[in-house]
Structure formats: structure tokens, C-alpha cells
Write an enzyme that holds these catalytic residues in place. Structure first.
Site, PDB file in Angstrom:
ATOM      1  N   ASP A  14      62.481  45.567  35.350  1.00  7.48           N
ATOM      2  CA  ASP A  14      61.518  44.495  35.591  1.00  7.48           C
ATOM      3  C   ASP A  14      60.550  44.286  34.439  1.00  7.48           C
ATOM      4  O   ASP A  14      60.009  43.187  34.282  1.00  7.48           O
ATOM      5  CB  ASP A  14      60.743  44.767  36.884  1.00  7.48           C
ATOM      6  CG  ASP A  14      61.612  44.534  38.111  1.00  7.48           C
ATOM      7  OD1 ASP A  14      62.552  43.731  38.027  1.00  7.48           O
ATOM      8  OD2 ASP A  14      61.360  45.165  39.160  1.00  7.48           O
ATOM      9  N   GLU A  33      63.326  43.185  31.189  1.00  4.20           N
ATOM     10  CA  GLU A  33      64.132  41.983  31.401  1.00  4.20           C
ATOM     11  C   GLU A  33      63.297  40.774  31.824  1.00  4.20           C
ATOM     12  O   GLU A  33      63.731  39.633  31.641  1.00  4.20           O
ATOM     13  CB  GLU A  33      65.195  42.252  32.467  1.00  4.20           C
ATOM     14  CG  GLU A  33      66.274  43.218  32.024  1.00  4.20           C
ATOM     15  CD  GLU A  33      67.302  43.494  33.115  1.00  4.20           C
ATOM     16  OE1 GLU A  33      68.397  43.976  32.785  1.00  4.20           O
ATOM     17  OE2 GLU A  33      67.010  43.240  34.303  1.00  4.20           O
ATOM     18  N   TYR A  55      59.932  41.321  45.417  1.00  2.24           N
ATOM     19  CA  TYR A  55      59.027  42.470  45.517  1.00  2.24           C
ATOM     20  C   TYR A  55      57.700  42.196  44.831  1.00  2.24           C
ATOM     21  O   TYR A  55      57.629  41.459  43.835  1.00  2.24           O
ATOM     22  CB  TYR A  55      59.650  43.709  44.873  1.00  2.24           C
ATOM     23  CG  TYR A  55      60.228  44.699  45.867  1.00  2.24           C
ATOM     24  CD1 TYR A  55      59.391  45.468  46.672  1.00  2.24           C
ATOM     25  CD2 TYR A  55      61.600  44.882  45.992  1.00  2.24           C
ATOM     26  CE1 TYR A  55      59.909  46.377  47.582  1.00  2.24           C
ATOM     27  CE2 TYR A  55      62.133  45.790  46.895  1.00  2.24           C
ATOM     28  CZ  TYR A  55      61.279  46.536  47.688  1.00  2.24           C
ATOM     29  OH  TYR A  55      61.789  47.436  48.589  1.00  2.24           O
ATOM     30  N   GLU A  56      56.631  42.818  45.369  1.00  2.00           N
ATOM     31  CA  GLU A  56      55.328  42.850  44.718  1.00  2.00           C
ATOM     32  C   GLU A  56      55.017  44.272  44.281  1.00  2.00           C
ATOM     33  O   GLU A  56      55.332  45.233  44.994  1.00  2.00           O
ATOM     34  CB  GLU A  56      54.209  42.383  45.672  1.00  2.00           C
ATOM     35  CG  GLU A  56      53.846  40.930  45.569  1.00  2.00           C
ATOM     36  CD  GLU A  56      54.879  40.028  46.220  1.00  2.00           C
ATOM     37  OE1 GLU A  56      54.873  38.829  45.930  1.00  2.00           O
ATOM     38  OE2 GLU A  56      55.698  40.500  47.023  1.00  2.00           O
TER      39      GLU A  56
END
Length: 788
Positions: free
Chosen positions: A428, A431, A512-513
Site C-alpha cells: 500500500d 504501489e 481498508y482504513e
């Protein structure tokens, strides 16, 4: 420079800037008219990262792309003389060397690079992935902190004969740009020199100077939000895709969600010669809910491969007709009746009030709180960065602890071997960029009390500047009890409440957070914490089907098992001034004494220390059975008992990858194989999986390759790389939105102080009032007499 004001919302108590700055006695003013700039609460944050092009000398690869840009000279400065006769110039800099780039500086950097394109075609094909600060050498930071900016500490500079040599100005700031050429599919890195004149340039006129540029072969840079949006539109307009959705009963493309995922690297078909994405497909249900949870209806059986360079679908196959899961009545998470439910009615207001304002002070990006001080930075890749962490320790003065703290990478591998889930192993940070996906906390603030916000600036894909307002949150939190003791003989007690200073930001990466937090405590501890929330990434099941690689959470829906790994990079400087390399790392394991004359009662245990002398020796894993931890010590400083001063890394809950040694994602994430890595500081070594993990075919690039040098760590400028993770076996209680799960670690003083640094925390006002009342109304009773 964009300004950031304190925001007065339902969770924030309004105060003026002057209220905050007058909490303490003012610092001595800096020796120039730019004091007003530094003292102003208005501040802008931008991206920044360390360069890896210190030795760039080859420009031939870019010769056809670059045309010379006329540099401009610095404005003349007027010399002045100090009372000691030292000739200096008034400080022209308004930006500290570690301050993130301003919006103006980003515009100048982009315009400079674009203008260097030799032809209109080259310029038009430039796409700007990242524009970040080139972080200067540590001695430049020391120079700035000594004479130009807070904390104004000349002792940071080594003493020389004849007294200090105070420079007239600091080196010009530089920007580092990662540029993707959409026409040629090439990635290049540019270094652009900036100055105060450049930063003040209006209208985006290119007045920067290209210092270097080079093409980086065989890589793909991170994806951009503009690419994702365009990819979604292309897939939705693809006739075979529309036909496949029609087979599943969906004709309204406005209900369809296309989440592009990087393809990773599984075979030569994923080589970086093409810029590829494999989207995941979801479909919302028609409803009146203001935020419809589209992730509740995954679309499976459709294979799509998109060429992101040319933005065309290059592979499509409707492999298996899996029925869409039925609409789950529990899928939505908005308030009350909007989701078809009722909110609880017994929650009373909880207000955090600081009538005298906060205890922290902010000057630009420099923060002071209690005895802590540090600088706040931000990059598009890492998000929040904490610089120059130090503790003011009485007569010992300002004692450094770390030069730079940040989260540099995260990896989320899924444990389902079925299509498409086996390909879900997102990097995360590398990318997508944690900073570029950060929230504006205007849209939902998780902080209470008096809050100081910082904005962040980034370049978008086409080179424009975008601002995330209220991106970073700084506030104080009550943290329960700090310490307490009651004397049972006298009945007297002393208790103190704990308070911590929290710096944080939150980002969303698809479903997602992630909230990233650095907490500073009154007892000298620093805590790194990640809070995970958001929506599970789901798969669809055939009627009656179950899978052992996940949890069924609703009819036709299951959530695959997966892991979340985070990498914290900590450039330590325990009791080290800039230029000093006097740190080492010791591993501590608790051992049970063997039965015998030294352990006749079989109760003895002790702490055994081992010095980690080299990089290969320092590849370590957590071991809760031996309470394993690691101490970064200064080899030259001792405490009052003669022990070396240090800070220890205390692991929290942790795990290692649940995958075979030949797992495809481990090619790019070899750094996940150990929880701790230690390296000597190198300016080029910033990203544990290499700078460009997207479609990276190289095995073990980054950290796993660097440590093969097996450099000495016995006395060095130490960098800790701590890898920590959580294994997520989804629960029904994680649906429809996951309650926060916390994971992290602690940096704790170990022999750094001569006693508890929290012993001087005063009682709270309510404690003092109660004590006065008790003393006035009750005689002190002797506990022993009372018992007798």
C-alpha cells in the site's frame, strides 16, 4: 503558502493562535525578520523523501528529452556584524531544510521539469507520480537547528578553534520528482534546485534548475488515483464486460464498482514492460442509503486485465458465472434509519475541555510539548514523518533520541489460493502511497479537545497541485493513571494522571482504513500505533458452498483470511549529536537459571544480553517466551550507575508471514521474513522492498540485499527496521464495518534517565482540591494504629 487554522468543531475547543503561543515564556527570537513566519501557526505540509541519486553522473539516457533551462542566481544579501564581530547575513530562509515542499515549490519543480522536455510530445506525455523534498544531509539539519530555526541550539555544531563559523545561509532546497512518460512507458527521476525566489514565484513560472535526471529501467512507479478512475470508466464501457454483468442481472453501470489492483509479480507476464492492473469488481444494491456498501456484493468469475499505459482492456474472460450474493440487510453502516436500523439512545455527551489551551507550542513545523520537541513532516509515500526527536533533560539539556521516524511500507497478503484472492498482496505504500491516500479530517475527526491541524500538498498525475486540508492532527490525550502509591502506614497517597501528545493521520486504500499514530508520553516513552478499520475485502460463494480459507459472514459472502504487515524505519540517534555514530544494538533475552547451587529454589531467572555486531547477525525475530527486546545504546554516555544510556524497542503482538518460502509475494517482500533488521545509516536506503515494488521482478530487492554487505554495527549510526503484523481471521463482528484493531510497539527509555522522568509531573487540579479538603477536615490516621 497555504495556511492551516485551528478548526473549531463539535470536537474542538476554539482558541486563538496567541492563546497557544502564550502558554509558555517566549523563546529568543531568531536573528532576522522572518520570525513572524516561524511564529505563525499557518503552515503547509508537502511530501518529502530521501534521495537516492547522490552520485548521478550519467545523463546520456535523458539527452534527447532535456533541453537546458536557464538557472537564476540567488538575490544579493546584505552583510551584518554581530556584537562579537562575526560577519553574517540575515537569514533569508523561511522554510526549514526538513519542511515539506510548499504548493509553490511543487508548482515550480513540475514546471521546471516539464519545460526541460525537448519536444511538445515529451512534455505532454509527462505524468507526475511524486514530488518530494530532497532531505538534506544531517549536518545541514544541525546547522539549521543551531542558528536558523528552533530549537536554536549552537551546541549541535562541533566546537572549532576560534569559535563557531556561522554561515550566511543554508544550501538551497531541492525537490525530487518521479515522472512517468505515458508515451514511452519510461520512469525517470529528476532533482530540481529551488530557492526562496523560486518558491515565491507566482503563476507557476518555471525558474528552478535541473540538477540531474535519469531513466530508471525495468520498473513501474506507483499507480495514481486519476489512473484508477480512468480504469474504472474503461472497464465499465467495455462491451463484453457489460454483457457479463447483464448475465448477472446488472444493466445499470452506475451501480458497478471497479477497484483496480496492481498485478504484483507472479510470472513473466507481469513484467514491468507493461503497466498493468487486474481490477476487482463489486456491485451496489439500489437503495436510499446515503453510503451504500458496495463491497457487500463482490462479482466473481470475471477476469479483466487492463493496460494502464494505453488505458485499454487487453484480456477479458467470463470464466465462471457465480451468482451475485443477495442483498444483505446488515450491509450498511450509516446512522439510524438510513441503514434500516435504530441507533442507541443512552450515549451522553463527552467533552474534552482545555480552558487554558493546550500544553504544546508550534512554530512552523516545530513542536514543543512538556520536555519533548520534534519536527513534523509528510511525504506522499510514507505519510507522516517525525524528525529530530529530542528530550530536554534538565541540566543535561536537549538530548537527541531519533533523527527520523516513519512507516515506510506495508504489505497485505491474502491466504485464499483461489482466483482472484491469491493475487491480493498489496504494497500500500510502494504501489499506492499512504500519504497520497490520506484523509482530510474535515470529513471526520477522530480527535477530541484542542487540535492543531497541518495541511498536506501533493502533485496530481498531470502535475497540478492538490491540497489535503487538515491532513495531520496534533492534540493531547488523557491516558489514565501515570503513577500512584499509597503509604499504608499513614494513609497518604500520591497519584498522577498521564497525558500524551499524539500526532496522527488516516488514509483509505480501497476498502481498508489505516490510522498511523505516534504518541509521546510524560515518562519518556514513544509509542507507534496503527489502527485498522474499514470494510473487509469479500468473496462470493455458490449456494451451499463453504471455504476453509475464510469466514462466512452472510449468505453467499465470505471474508478470506489475510495478514497486515507494517514496516517502521527508525533512524536512531540516542544521545548522539549530528555527525556522531556512537550507537549499538543489544538483544536481551530472559533466561531461567539452571538448577544447582545458584538456583537451589528453582526460581531464578536473569536478563542475558548479546551485542548485535553485524547486519547478518541482527536479522532477528520476536520471542515472547523469553520476553525478547532490543536496546539501542550510546557507547560513550553513561547514567549515574555507570551503565550506558539507551532506548529499548519493546515489541507488541506480532507475527510472521503464514506462507511457504516460495510464495510469490515474498519475492518482493523478503523483508517480511524477520521482525527486526538493523543497518548502518545510508542515505540511499529508504524503502525495504526497493523504491518501485510495483511489478518488480527482482528477488529480494531492498533490505534483504543491503544486509548482505554485513556491515559492522558495533559503533554506528543505527537504523532500526521493525516489521510488525496482525493475522486477521475475520469475525461476523467485523461486518459491515470493522471495529478498530490496534497494533504497534514501544520505544522506552532504558537507563537513559537517572530516575523516573515522570516524578515531576504535578498533581491535577482536582487532586489538589481533594487533598486540601481531606487535610482540613480529617486528621491523618496511622494505618497501624487503625488496624490494631
Amino acid at each position: 503558502m497555504a495556511s492551516t487554522q485551528e478548526k473549531a468543531t463539535h470536537c474542538c475547543i476554539p482558541k486563538t493562535n496567541d492563546d497557544i503561543k502564550n502558554n509558555k515564556a517566549p523563546r529568543p527570537p531568531p536573528p532576522s525578520s522572518s520570525t513572524k513566519v516561524l511564529q505563525n501557526w499557518s503552515v503547509a505540509l508537502v511530501s518529502g523523501s530521501n534521495p537516492s541519486e547522490d552520485t548521478i553522473s550519467k545523463r546520456a539516457s535523458m539527452a534527447t528529452l532535456i533541453r537546458p533551462v536557464e538557472p537564476i542566481s540567488d538575490p544579493p544579501a546584505t552583510n551584518t556584524t554581530t556584537s562579537k564581530g562575526i560577519s553574517i547575513m540575515p537569514r533569508a530562509q523561511t522554510s526549514h531544510p526538513l519542511d515539506p515542499l510548499s504548493a509553490a515549490e511543487i508548482s515550480v519543480a513540475v514546471a521546471t521539469v516539464r519545460a526541460a522536455g525537448k519536444t511538445p510530445e515529451v512534455r505532454d506525455s509527462m505524468r507526475f507520480i511524486e514530488v518530494a523534498l530532497v532531505e538534506p544531509e544531517k549536518h545541514v539539519v544541525a546547522l539549521a537547528d543551531a542558528y536558523f530555526f528552533p530549537p536554536f541550539q549552537p551546541s549541535l555544531i562541533p566546537r572549532t578553534k576560534g569559535g563557531p563559523v556561522i554561515p550566511s545561509k543554508l544550501p538551497p532546497r531541492q525537490a525530487r520528482l518521479v515522472v512517468y512518460n505515458k508515451r514511452s512507458n519510461e520512469t525517470s527521476i529528476w532533482i530540481v534546485e529551488l530557492s526562496e525566489v523560486h518558491a515565491a514565484t507566482r503563476g507557476g513560472h518555471h525558474r528552478g534548475k535541473v540538477i540531474s535526471s535519469k531513466v530508471v529501467p525495468d520498473v513501474q512507479p506507483p499507480m495514481d488515483a486519476m489512473e484508477y478512475a480512468e480504469c474504472e470508466a474503461v472497464v465499465k464501457d467495455f462491451p463484453p464486460f457489460r454483457e457479463a454483468m447483464k448475465k448477472r442481472g446488472i444493466e445499470d453501470m452506475d451501480l458497478v464498482m471497479v477497484d483496480p489492483w496492481c498485478v504484483g509479480y507472479h510470472s513473466d507476464a507481469d513484467a514491468p514492460t507493461r503497466r498493468l492492473a487486474k481490477p476487482l469488481i463489486f456491485c451496489r444494491t439500489e437503495s436510499d442509503c446515503p453510503i451504500e456498501n458496495g463491497y457487500a456484493r463482490p462479482v466473481e468469475g470475471i477476469h479483466v486485465l487492463v493496460d494502464m499505459q494505453n488505458m485499454v482492456v487487453i484480456e477479458f474472460e467470463d470464466r465462471k458465472l457465480v451468482p451475485l450474493p443477495p442483498a444483505d440487510p446488515l450491509r450498511n453502516y450509516t446512522a439510524g434509519e438510513t441503514r434500516g436500523g435504530v441507533d442507541r439512545s443512552d450515549v451522553k455527551p463527552l467533552q474534552i475541555i482545555q480552558p487554558e489551551g493546550p500544553s504544546f507550542r508550534v512554530s512552523g513545523n516545530f513542536v514543543e510539548w512538556q520536555k519533548w520537541n520534534f519536527r513534523i513532516g509528510f511525504t506522499p509515500r510514507e505519510g507522516l514523518v517525525i524528525y529530530s526527536v529530542a528530550y530536554v533533560d534538565g541540566s543535561r539539556g536537549r538530548r537527541p533520541i531519533a533523527h527520523r521516524l516513519s512507516f515506510v511500507e506495508m504489505v497485505v497478503p491474502y491466504g485464499d489460493p483461489n482466483e482472484p484472492h491469491y493475487r491480493k498482496n498489496a504494497f500500500d505504500a510502494g504501489e499506492d502511497g499512504l500519504g497520497k491516500n490520506a484523509h482530510s479530517l474535515k470529513k471526520g475527526c477522530d480527535c477530541l479537545g484542542y487540535i492543531k491541524y497541518f495541511d498536506a500538498h501533493f502533485t496530481n498525475f498531470t502535475g497540478g497541485v492538490e491540497t489535503i486540508e487538515n491532513c495531520v492532527c496534533l492534540h493531547e490525550e488523557d491516558h489514565g493513571i501515570l503513577w500512584k502509591h499509597q503509604d499504608w502506614r499513614t494513609g497518604l497517597a500520591e497519584v498522577r494522571r498521564s497525558r500524551r501528545l499524539t500526532v496522527s493521520f488516516i488514509c483509505t486504500v480501497a476498502n481498508y482504513e489505516y490510522g498511523f499514530f505516534w504518541h509521546f508520553y510524560q515518562d519518556g516513552k514513544i509509542e507507534a500505533e496503527v489502527k485498522l478499520t474499514g470494510i473487509l475485502s469479500l468473496g462470493a460463494l455458490q449456494p451451499g458452498e463453504t471455504r476453509k480459507y475464510g469466514t462466512t459472514i452472510a449468505p453467499g459472502l465470505y471474508a478470506p483470511v489475510h495478514q497486515h504487515f507494517f514496516v517502521a524505519r527508525m533512524d536512531m540517534a540516542v544521545d548522539c549529536k549530528p555527525g556522531e555514530a556512537f550507537n549499538q544494538v543489544v538483544e536481551v533475552n530472559l533466561k531461567v537459571e539452571e538448577p544447582g547451587k545458584n538456583n537451589v529454589h528453582n526460581n531464578a531467572f536473569y536478563a542475558e544480553e548479546e551485542l548485535l555486531k553485524s547486519e547478518l547477525q541482527a536479522m532477528r525475530d520476536c520471542d515472547p517466551l523469553s520476553a525478547r527486546h532490543w536496546i539501542v545504546r550510546n557507547t560513550r554516555n553513561v547514567n549515574r550507575t555507570g551503565q550506558l544510556t539507551g532506548f529499548k524497542l519493546v515489541p507488541g503482538s506480532n507475527c510472521l508471514p503464514l506462507a511457504g518460502s516460495e510464495a510469490k509475494f515474498l519475492r518482493r517482500a523478503t523483508f517480511l521474513k524477520h521482525n527486526l533488521w538493523v543497518t548502518p545509516y545510508s542515505r540511499e536506503e529508504m524503502h525495504p522492498g526497493g523504491e518501485f515494488p510495483n511489478q518488480n521482478p527482482r528477488v529480494g530487492e531492498g533490505l534483504a540485499t543491503w544486509v548482505k554487505q554485513n556491515r559492522s554495527l558495533e559503533e554506528a549510526d543505527i537504523v532500526l527496521w521493525y516489521v510488525f503484523g496482525v493475522t486477521h481471521v475475520p469475525r461476523l463482528e467485523d461486518w459491515p464495518v470493522m471495529p478498530v484493531e490496534r497494533i504497534g510497539f514501544m520505544l522506552m527509555p532504558h537507563g537513559f534517565f537517572n530516575c523516573s522522568p515522570a516524578v515531576d509531573v504535578p498533581p491535577s487540579a482536582t487532586d489538589l482540591e481533594l487533598k486540601d479538603t481531606d487535610i482540613a477536615t480529617k486528621p491523618i490516621q496511622n494505618g497501624i494504629i487503625a488496624k490494631l
